[in-house]
Design a protein around this motif. Structure first.
Motif, PDB file in Angstrom:
ATOM      1  N   HIS A 112     -51.130  15.423 -24.710  1.00 29.46           N
ATOM      2  CA  HIS A 112     -50.092  14.636 -23.597  1.00 29.46           C
ATOM      3  C   HIS A 112     -50.601  13.477 -24.681  1.00 29.46           C
ATOM      4  O   HIS A 112     -49.570  12.449 -24.522  1.00 29.46           O
ATOM      5  N   ALA A 113     -51.676  12.541 -25.020  1.00 32.51           N
ATOM      6  CA  ALA A 113     -51.425  11.121 -25.917  1.00 32.51           C
ATOM      7  C   ALA A 113     -50.484  11.020 -26.701  1.00 32.51           C
ATOM      8  O   ALA A 113     -49.983  10.166 -26.882  1.00 32.51           O
ATOM      9  N   ARG A 114     -49.971  12.457 -27.369  1.00 29.54           N
ATOM     10  CA  ARG A 114     -49.026  12.557 -28.729  1.00 29.54           C
ATOM     11  C   ARG A 114     -47.448  11.608 -27.934  1.00 29.54           C
ATOM     12  O   ARG A 114     -46.727  11.025 -27.832  1.00 29.54           O
ATOM     13  N   GLY A 115     -47.814  11.659 -26.656  1.00 28.65           N
ATOM     14  CA  GLY A 115     -46.304  11.604 -25.800  1.00 28.65           C
ATOM     15  C   GLY A 115     -44.861  13.004 -25.979  1.00 28.65           C
ATOM     16  O   GLY A 115     -44.686  12.834 -27.003  1.00 28.65           O
ATOM     17  N   TYR A 116     -44.577  13.379 -25.262  1.00 28.71           N
ATOM     18  CA  TYR A 116     -42.799  14.057 -25.279  1.00 28.71           C
ATOM     19  C   TYR A 116     -42.504  14.355 -24.457  1.00 28.71           C
ATOM     20  O   TYR A 116     -42.283  13.339 -22.806  1.00 28.71           O
ATOM     21  N   THR A 117     -40.898  14.117 -24.534  1.00 27.62           N
ATOM     22  CA  THR A 117     -39.901  14.787 -23.580  1.00 27.62           C
ATOM     23  C   THR A 117     -39.638  15.757 -22.821  1.00 27.62           C
ATOM     24  O   THR A 117     -40.363  16.564 -23.402  1.00 27.62           O
ATOM     25  N   MET A 118     -39.658  14.999 -21.581  1.00 25.69           N
ATOM     26  CA  MET A 118     -39.596  16.747 -20.533  1.00 25.69           C
ATOM     27  C   MET A 118     -38.401  17.253 -19.606  1.00 25.69           C
ATOM     28  O   MET A 118     -37.462  15.983 -19.204  1.00 25.69           O
ATOM     29  N   THR A 119     -37.962  18.640 -20.011  1.00 26.65           N
ATOM     30  CA  THR A 119     -36.580  18.521 -19.915  1.00 26.65           C
ATOM     31  C   THR A 119     -36.639  19.706 -18.716  1.00 26.65           C
ATOM     32  O   THR A 119     -37.503  21.008 -18.524  1.00 26.65           O
ATOM     33  N   VAL A 120     -36.487  19.765 -17.128  1.00 23.17           N
ATOM     34  CA  VAL A 120     -36.784  20.968 -16.142  1.00 23.17           C
ATOM     35  C   VAL A 120     -35.299  21.619 -16.491  1.00 23.17           C
ATOM     36  O   VAL A 120     -34.308  20.577 -15.730  1.00 23.17           O
ATOM     37  N   THR A 121     -34.960  23.043 -16.328  1.00 21.90           N
ATOM     38  CA  THR A 121     -33.789  23.397 -16.001  1.00 21.90           C
ATOM     39  C   THR A 121     -33.614  24.349 -14.765  1.00 21.90           C
ATOM     40  O   THR A 121     -34.723  24.845 -14.886  1.00 21.90           O
ATOM     41  N   ARG A 122     -33.254  24.557 -13.643  1.00 21.41           N
ATOM     42  CA  ARG A 122     -33.270  25.081 -12.444  1.00 21.41           C
ATOM     43  C   ARG A 122     -32.215  26.450 -12.731  1.00 21.41           C
ATOM     44  O   ARG A 122     -30.881  25.819 -11.911  1.00 21.41           O
TER      45      ARG A 122
END
Length: 181
Positions: A112-122
């Motif tokens: 979590h500390a490095r950070g990341y992008t999140m994409t939610v597909t539904r």
């Protein structure tokens, strides 16, 4: 050793520079809705096998019926169940972990500390059941996919909160370090 600070008897943020313990937030598997058809097939095969046992026309024997039923159950019930059982997701206060495999385990982690992008597909059925697929990408490695996540909105919010908290703690700890280190 310093004691953690408390607010109203509850622990607050740890003091700068001290290590924080890793706590389990969630451990889950993908939605089991894909096993619905496996359940229907199991019921149909059990019913057909029970009906046709000792009622087959001449030239067929019960062992042929049982062999066919066993093959169908193995391919369409046991294999999908083992595939579902072999994938597990874990979210802690420090990282996201995916574990796959029953005999040979493959484990992937993302901090979590490095950070990341999140994409939610539904898809339409995922929206109906409250699920979805979350893609986590830090830009350096291939994206980590959390497939068929149950209650995807809650898991997305938890991940957003954990990234924010970990980045705040990392920034605070970097500011607390004396110059020259």
């Amino acid at each position: 050793m310093t004691q953690p600070s408390t607010i109203g008897g509850r622990p607050s943020m740890p003091p700068p520079g001290s290590g924080t313990q890793e706590h389990l937030i969630a451990r889950f598997r993908g939605q089991s809705r894909r096993l619905f058809f496996s359940g229907l097939i199991l019921i149909a095969v059990a019913g057909a096998t029970g009906y046709f046992t000792d009622n087959l026309p001449d030239g067929f024997e019960n062992w042929m019926l049982w062999a066919a039923a066993g093959t169908i159950v193995l391919l369409f019930v046991v294999v999908p169940y083992l595939a579902w059982l072999s994938r597990r997701y874990t979210i802690t206060t420090r990282r996201v972990i995916t574990t796959t495999g029953l005999i040979i385990h493959r484990r992937s982690e993302l901090s979590h500390a490095r950070g990341y992008t999140m994409t939610v597909t539904r898809g339409p059925l995922q929206r109906l059941w409250g699920g979805g697929t979350i893609s986590l990408s830090n830009g350096a490695e291939p994206p980590m996919l959390l497939r068929n996540v149950p209650n995807v909105r809650l898991i997305h919010e938890v991940l957003v909160d954990q990234v924010e908290i970990n980045q705040i703690l990392a920034h605070r700890d970097a500011q607390a370090l004396p110059y020259g280190y």
